[in-house]
Scaffold this motif. Structure first.
Motif, PDB file in Angstrom:
ATOM      1  N   UNK A  34      77.879  22.644  12.939  1.00 12.72           N
ATOM      2  CA  UNK A  34      77.752  21.402  13.699  1.00 12.72           C
ATOM      3  C   UNK A  34      76.581  20.550  13.260  1.00 12.72           C
ATOM      4  N   UNK A  35      76.210  20.666  11.991  1.00 14.51           N
ATOM      5  CA  UNK A  35      75.069  19.920  11.461  1.00 14.51           C
ATOM      6  C   UNK A  35      75.540  18.754  10.589  1.00 14.51           C
ATOM      7  N   UNK A  36      74.946  17.592  10.779  1.00 14.66           N
ATOM      8  CA  UNK A  36      75.369  16.372  10.101  1.00 14.66           C
ATOM      9  C   UNK A  36      75.238  16.470   8.575  1.00 14.66           C
ATOM     10  N   UNK A  37      74.353  17.320   8.077  1.00 12.18           N
ATOM     11  CA  UNK A  37      74.214  17.497   6.632  1.00 12.18           C
ATOM     12  C   UNK A  37      75.553  17.889   5.999  1.00 12.18           C
ATOM     13  N   UNK A  38      76.381  18.608   6.737  1.00 10.71           N
ATOM     14  CA  UNK A  38      77.707  18.968   6.234  1.00 10.71           C
ATOM     15  C   UNK A  38      78.540  17.744   5.894  1.00 10.71           C
ATOM     16  N   UNK A  39      78.473  16.726   6.739  1.00  6.73           N
ATOM     17  CA  UNK A  39      79.239  15.510   6.487  1.00  6.73           C
ATOM     18  C   UNK A  39      78.686  14.721   5.308  1.00  6.73           C
ATOM     19  N   UNK A  40      77.376  14.750   5.136  1.00  2.94           N
ATOM     20  CA  UNK A  40      76.765  14.087   3.974  1.00  2.94           C
ATOM     21  C   UNK A  40      77.265  14.750   2.687  1.00  2.94           C
ATOM     22  N   UNK A  41      77.298  16.076   2.681  1.00  2.49           N
ATOM     23  CA  UNK A  41      77.789  16.801   1.499  1.00  2.49           C
ATOM     24  C   UNK A  41      79.289  16.599   1.294  1.00  2.49           C
ATOM     25  N   UNK A  42      80.036  16.376   2.372  1.00  2.00           N
ATOM     26  CA  UNK A  42      81.472  16.092   2.249  1.00  2.00           C
ATOM     27  C   UNK A  42      81.691  14.808   1.459  1.00  2.00           C
TER      28      UNK A  42
END
Length: 193
Positions: free
Chosen positions: A16-24
């Motif tokens: 649930x960390x926004x960094x995941x979406x940045x890496x996506x």
């Protein structure tokens, strides 16, 4: 490298960390380039034209909906009308993309069209902060495993993409478990959105 970026993105997303979406966003760009090389135009369009932009929108939504004052996103429990609207939009996008992909001469047209449907549904659930984004991406992973197995039968150099999506499938199953646990903990803490 592409697989590593994607796998890392899924780990952060599962938490649930926004960094995941940045890496996506980074993964979607790299994967779109690879898909173009194999004439998987559905994948290219889906990742460059949908997954990357939707991840950017998810970044904004997730930053606006933190769980308390943590770095973790607040989980959203979707209602019946939201599910119905999302299902209708998925059908419309899928039908439209079928004709676009057919006109482009997309390899593995039916599998690519199903991939568009599962990707759209999953990406939308991600923006909406639903734990079931992971279940939809698990379905998408299965479709992509089939797609890249077909490609690897023609060109063995695409075998790493099969391995990539097998890893994604396992990680998305973990993401479902993690988000359901997050949802339960947040509900017990009195947070409902």
């Amino acid at each position: 490298m592409v697989s590593l970026v994607g796998f890392t993105a899924l780990i952060f997303t599962a938490k649930g960390l926004v960094l995941g979406q940045i890496l996506i966003v980074i993964f979607a760009t790299l994967y779109g380039i690879i898909s173009y090389r194999f004439a998987y135009y559905g994948e290219m369009i889906t990742y460059l034209g949908m997954s990357a932009p939707v991840a950017i929108v998810a970044i904004a939504f997730w930053l606006r909906h933190p769980y308390k004052k943590s770095k973790q996103v607040a989980v959203h429990r979707m209602r019946g009308k939201e599910w119905a609207l999302l299902s209708l939009l998925t059908v419309i996008v899928t039908v439209l993309f079928y004709f676009v992909l057919r006109a482009l001469g997309t390899a593995s047209l039916i599998v690519s069209t199903v991939s568009v449907a599962t990707s759209f549904f999953a990406a939308s659930l991600t923006v909406l902060r639903s734990p079931f984004y992971a279940l939809a991406y698990t379905a998408n992973d299965a479709v992509l495993i089939v797609l890249w197995i077909a490609a690897s039968m023609k060109d063995i150099s695409s075998l790493p993409m099969v391995i990539c999506f097998v890893m994604f499938l396992a990680n998305d199953l973990y993401g479902l478990y993690s988000w359901l646990r997050m949802q339960k903990e947040q509900a017990e803490d009195g947070l409902t959105t």
